[in-house]
Write a protein that holds these residues in place. Structure first.
Motif, PDB file in Angstrom:
ATOM      1  N   LEU A 166      19.138  46.892  77.803  1.00  0.00           N
ATOM      2  CA  LEU A 166      20.524  46.493  78.007  1.00  0.00           C
ATOM      3  C   LEU A 166      21.430  47.115  76.956  1.00  0.00           C
ATOM      4  CD1 LEU A 166      19.866  42.728  78.753  1.00  0.00           C
ATOM      5  CD2 LEU A 166      20.635  44.439  80.410  1.00  0.00           C
ATOM      6  N   ALA A 167      22.581  47.596  77.405  1.00  0.00           N
ATOM      7  CA  ALA A 167      23.545  48.206  76.483  1.00  0.00           C
ATOM      8  C   ALA A 167      24.279  47.146  75.663  1.00  0.00           C
ATOM      9  CB  ALA A 167      24.544  49.058  77.255  1.00  0.00           C
ATOM     10  N   TYR A 168      24.376  45.921  76.193  1.00  0.00           N
ATOM     11  CA  TYR A 168      25.111  44.855  75.523  1.00  0.00           C
ATOM     12  C   TYR A 168      24.216  43.624  75.391  1.00  0.00           C
ATOM     13  CZ  TYR A 168      28.967  47.813  77.078  1.00  0.00           C
ATOM     14  OH  TYR A 168      29.798  48.878  77.331  1.00  0.00           O
ATOM     15  N   SER A 169      24.282  42.981  74.245  1.00  0.00           N
ATOM     16  CA  SER A 169      23.504  41.753  74.047  1.00  0.00           C
ATOM     17  C   SER A 169      24.155  40.568  74.755  1.00  0.00           C
ATOM     18  CB  SER A 169      23.347  41.452  72.555  1.00  0.00           C
ATOM     19  OG  SER A 169      24.622  41.282  71.950  1.00  0.00           O
ATOM     20  N   HIS A 170      25.458  40.685  75.033  1.00  0.00           N
ATOM     21  CA  HIS A 170      26.194  39.642  75.757  1.00  0.00           C
ATOM     22  C   HIS A 170      27.224  40.328  76.632  1.00  0.00           C
ATOM     23  CE1 HIS A 170      29.729  36.663  75.800  1.00  0.00           C
ATOM     24  NE2 HIS A 170      28.846  36.241  76.693  1.00  0.00           N
ATOM     25  N   ASN A 171      27.280  39.920  77.892  1.00  0.00           N
ATOM     26  CA  ASN A 171      28.234  40.573  78.793  1.00  0.00           C
ATOM     27  C   ASN A 171      28.544  39.656  79.967  1.00  0.00           C
ATOM     28  OD1 ASN A 171      29.949  42.563  79.658  1.00  0.00           O
ATOM     29  ND2 ASN A 171      28.356  43.969  80.368  1.00  0.00           N
ATOM     30  N   ARG A 172      29.602  39.976  80.683  1.00  0.00           N
ATOM     31  CA  ARG A 172      30.010  39.251  81.895  1.00  0.00           C
ATOM     32  C   ARG A 172      30.097  40.257  83.030  1.00  0.00           C
ATOM     33  NH1 ARG A 172      33.120  34.387  80.392  1.00  0.00           N
ATOM     34  NH2 ARG A 172      34.678  34.793  81.992  1.00  0.00           N
ATOM     35  N   ILE A 173      29.449  39.931  84.151  1.00  0.00           N
ATOM     36  CA  ILE A 173      29.441  40.803  85.322  1.00  0.00           C
ATOM     37  C   ILE A 173      30.376  40.183  86.356  1.00  0.00           C
ATOM     38  CG2 ILE A 173      28.000  42.001  87.009  1.00  0.00           C
ATOM     39  CD1 ILE A 173      25.569  41.270  85.243  1.00  0.00           C
ATOM     40  N   THR A 174      31.332  40.980  86.836  1.00  0.00           N
ATOM     41  CA  THR A 174      32.409  40.412  87.652  1.00  0.00           C
ATOM     42  C   THR A 174      32.566  41.052  89.020  1.00  0.00           C
ATOM     43  OG1 THR A 174      34.018  41.913  86.614  1.00  0.00           O
ATOM     44  CG2 THR A 174      33.714  39.739  85.596  1.00  0.00           C
ATOM     45  N   PHE A 175      31.584  41.820  89.474  1.00  0.00           N
ATOM     46  CA  PHE A 175      31.712  42.484  90.768  1.00  0.00           C
ATOM     47  C   PHE A 175      31.782  41.461  91.908  1.00  0.00           C
ATOM     48  CE2 PHE A 175      29.014  45.636  88.375  1.00  0.00           C
ATOM     49  CZ  PHE A 175      30.049  46.525  88.122  1.00  0.00           C
ATOM     50  N   PRO A 176      32.708  41.621  92.850  1.00  0.00           N
ATOM     51  CA  PRO A 176      32.723  40.739  94.029  1.00  0.00           C
ATOM     52  C   PRO A 176      31.495  40.993  94.900  1.00  0.00           C
ATOM     53  CG  PRO A 176      34.326  42.501  94.266  1.00  0.00           C
ATOM     54  CD  PRO A 176      33.806  42.603  92.867  1.00  0.00           C
ATOM     55  N   ILE A 177      31.091  39.974  95.648  1.00  0.00           N
ATOM     56  CA  ILE A 177      29.856  40.041  96.440  1.00  0.00           C
ATOM     57  C   ILE A 177      30.153  39.721  97.901  1.00  0.00           C
ATOM     58  CG2 ILE A 177      27.610  38.916  96.814  1.00  0.00           C
ATOM     59  CD1 ILE A 177      27.413  38.508  93.804  1.00  0.00           C
ATOM     60  N   LYS A 178      29.516  40.475  98.794  1.00  0.00           N
ATOM     61  CA  LYS A 178      29.605  40.170 100.226  1.00  0.00           C
ATOM     62  C   LYS A 178      28.285  40.523 100.900  1.00  0.00           C
ATOM     63  CE  LYS A 178      31.637  44.521 101.936  1.00  0.00           C
ATOM     64  NZ  LYS A 178      32.814  45.101 102.649  1.00  0.00           N
ATOM     65  N   ARG A 179      28.158  40.144 102.147  1.00  0.00           N
ATOM     66  CA  ARG A 179      26.947  40.447 102.908  1.00  0.00           C
ATOM     67  C   ARG A 179      26.812  41.958 103.089  1.00  0.00           C
ATOM     68  NH1 ARG A 179      24.364  36.746 106.105  1.00  0.00           N
ATOM     69  NH2 ARG A 179      26.282  35.506 106.283  1.00  0.00           N
ATOM     70  N   ALA A 180      25.606  42.463 102.897  1.00  0.00           N
ATOM     71  CA  ALA A 180      25.367  43.899 103.080  1.00  0.00           C
ATOM     72  C   ALA A 180      25.483  44.246 104.564  1.00  0.00           C
ATOM     73  CB  ALA A 180      23.991  44.277 102.555  1.00  0.00           C
ATOM     74  N   PRO A 181      26.097  45.361 104.894  1.00  0.00           N
ATOM     75  CA  PRO A 181      26.259  45.750 106.303  1.00  0.00           C
ATOM     76  C   PRO A 181      24.909  45.800 107.022  1.00  0.00           C
ATOM     77  CG  PRO A 181      27.564  47.174 104.874  1.00  0.00           C
ATOM     78  CD  PRO A 181      26.704  46.337 103.972  1.00  0.00           C
ATOM     79  N   GLY A 182      24.865  45.174 108.199  1.00  0.00           N
ATOM     80  CA  GLY A 182      23.663  45.223 109.018  1.00  0.00           C
ATOM     81  C   GLY A 182      22.548  44.294 108.600  1.00  0.00           C
ATOM     82  N   SER A 183      22.801  43.382 107.634  1.00  0.00           N
ATOM     83  CA  SER A 183      21.752  42.469 107.171  1.00  0.00           C
ATOM     84  C   SER A 183      22.267  41.036 107.130  1.00  0.00           C
ATOM     85  CB  SER A 183      21.261  42.873 105.779  1.00  0.00           C
ATOM     86  OG  SER A 183      20.323  41.940 105.286  1.00  0.00           O
ATOM     87  N   PHE A 184      21.412  40.083 107.544  1.00  0.00           N
ATOM     88  CA  PHE A 184      21.757  38.675 107.431  1.00  0.00           C
ATOM     89  C   PHE A 184      21.341  38.101 106.083  1.00  0.00           C
ATOM     90  CE2 PHE A 184      21.640  39.125 112.098  1.00  0.00           C
ATOM     91  CZ  PHE A 184      22.847  38.545 112.416  1.00  0.00           C
ATOM     92  N   ILE A 185      20.474  38.816 105.376  1.00  0.00           N
ATOM     93  CA  ILE A 185      19.902  38.302 104.133  1.00  0.00           C
ATOM     94  C   ILE A 185      20.493  38.979 102.907  1.00  0.00           C
ATOM     95  CG2 ILE A 185      17.765  38.029 102.808  1.00  0.00           C
ATOM     96  CD1 ILE A 185      16.259  37.977 105.480  1.00  0.00           C
ATOM     97  N   GLU A 186      20.508  40.283 102.914  1.00  0.00           N
ATOM     98  CA  GLU A 186      20.871  41.040 101.717  1.00  0.00           C
ATOM     99  C   GLU A 186      22.368  40.965 101.432  1.00  0.00           C
ATOM    100  OE1 GLU A 186      20.235  45.558  99.894  1.00  0.00           O
ATOM    101  OE2 GLU A 186      19.565  45.040 101.914  1.00  0.00           O
ATOM    102  N   ARG A 187      22.698  40.897 100.149  1.00  0.00           N
ATOM    103  CA  ARG A 187      24.086  40.942  99.686  1.00  0.00           C
ATOM    104  C   ARG A 187      24.312  42.220  98.882  1.00  0.00           C
ATOM    105  NH1 ARG A 187      23.159  36.639 102.852  1.00  0.00           N
ATOM    106  NH2 ARG A 187      24.889  35.156 102.835  1.00  0.00           N
ATOM    107  N   THR A 188      25.594  42.547  98.692  1.00  0.00           N
ATOM    108  CA  THR A 188      25.932  43.727  97.923  1.00  0.00           C
ATOM    109  C   THR A 188      27.244  43.507  97.195  1.00  0.00           C
ATOM    110  OG1 THR A 188      26.206  46.147  98.045  1.00  0.00           O
ATOM    111  CG2 THR A 188      27.238  44.841  99.780  1.00  0.00           C
ATOM    112  N   THR A 189      27.513  44.320  96.179  1.00  0.00           N
ATOM    113  CA  THR A 189      28.809  44.270  95.506  1.00  0.00           C
ATOM    114  C   THR A 189      29.739  45.248  96.201  1.00  0.00           C
ATOM    115  OG1 THR A 189      28.065  45.935  93.900  1.00  0.00           O
ATOM    116  CG2 THR A 189      27.815  43.628  93.287  1.00  0.00           C
TER     117      THR A 189
END
Length: 301
Positions: A174-197
């Protein structure tokens, strides 16, 4: 389950307004009215329009909660971390689903809790999952034993007052010992299970602290500020550090690890009926303990 409160206001107030102030929702009021509950003052039935005067005691009888017909009681044992008349906290094993689905229709955590309730002879057998975990994730799961408790803790969850802490093993340095990840998330195209940013997804915030850096992996402590499906797994994959064993999100295969290396280690919530904070922990299961011990054999250079 029965609750009583004394009205201590200075002016008359409707039962509806009084109960709303105690966290009883309109949905629950409908269940009380139509499914066997009741509202009484001095043993006399009242309605939500009744005006309470100072000093009166209102009794609320919740309706009975039979076993859900969608569940099949399981005989598998539970690891109970904490329990009282209102809530149950259990340690969920990996590879057990939280709720039935067409893929995993039996022996879910909901089925196991129902089986436990029946073995204990509990009159109310409603299953209220306050926080669920992915099938591959181990750790603490919180159940409410009645609809009122579920309503109150769901509100805490929505208000970010119910706090969950996770431990995960992620790939790489890891490049940072502490960090916040803020990418929005939605369902991956063509999948009922997988998500993506992706732009246009739902806002999501994951905060982490590196606990130990190994040669090719890192142990991280994680706090979720939102509750999106697969959030931890998606966010760490998005920054190039997928969870070990997480095949769905391109995590590296690890010998003898049959699931994502993710564990809900701590749970903290305000108990609305005891008026105190409950803080609970669950130790890492053996598969993750072995993985950490293995990584420790390859120190950072």
């Amino acid at each position: 389950m029965k609750f009583t409160w004394q009205y201590q206001g200075s002016e008359p107030q409707s039962v509806r307004t009084f109960l709303k102030g105690h966290g009883i929702s309109r949905t629950l009021l409908k269940k009380i009215k139509f499914h066997g509950g009741g509202l009484t003052v001095a043993d006399q039935a009242v309605t939500v329009r009744t005006l309470l005067v100072p000093g009166q005691i209102l009794a609320v009888q919740l309706p009975p909660e039979p076993a859900p017909i969608t569940l099949t009681p399981s005989k598998q044992p539970l690891t109970i971390v904490w329990e009282d008349a209102h809530f149950l906290v259990v340690a969920k094993p990996a590879q057990v689903a939280s709720l039935p689905s067409h893929v995993y229709p039996r022996d879910t955590m909901a089925d196991r809790v129902l089986g436990y309730y029946q073995r204990q002879g509990y009159a109310d057998q409603g299953i209220h999952i306050v926080m669920r975990l992915d099938r591959g994730t181990s750790g603490l799961m919180l159940f409410a034993k009645h609809a009122f408790g579920h309503t109150l803790l769901s509100q805490q969850l929505n208000d970010h007052q119910l706090q969950k802490t996770y431990l995960a093993l992620v790939q790489g340095r890891l490049a940072y010992s502490h960090n916040r990840i803020t990418f929005p998330i939605k369902r991956a195209p063509g999948s009922f299970i997988e998500r993506t940013t992706a732009v246009g997804g739902r806002a999501a915030l994951t905060e982490y602290w590196c606990q130990q850096q190994f040669k090719t992996a890192a142990l991280v402590k994680i706090k979720l500020h939102t509750g999106r499906t697969h959030q931890i797994r998606v966010h760490f994959a998005a920054i190039g550090h997928p969870l070990l064993g997480d095949e769905l999100y391109a995590g590296p295969t690890v010998v003898n690890l049959m699931r994502p290396a993710l564990h809900c280690v701590q749970l903290r919530f305000f108990h609305p009926f005891l008026a105190r904070v409950i803080s609970l922990t669950a130790p890492l299961p053996p598969d993750l303990q072995r993985l950490i011990a293995q990584e420790n054999n390859y120190p950072v250079k």
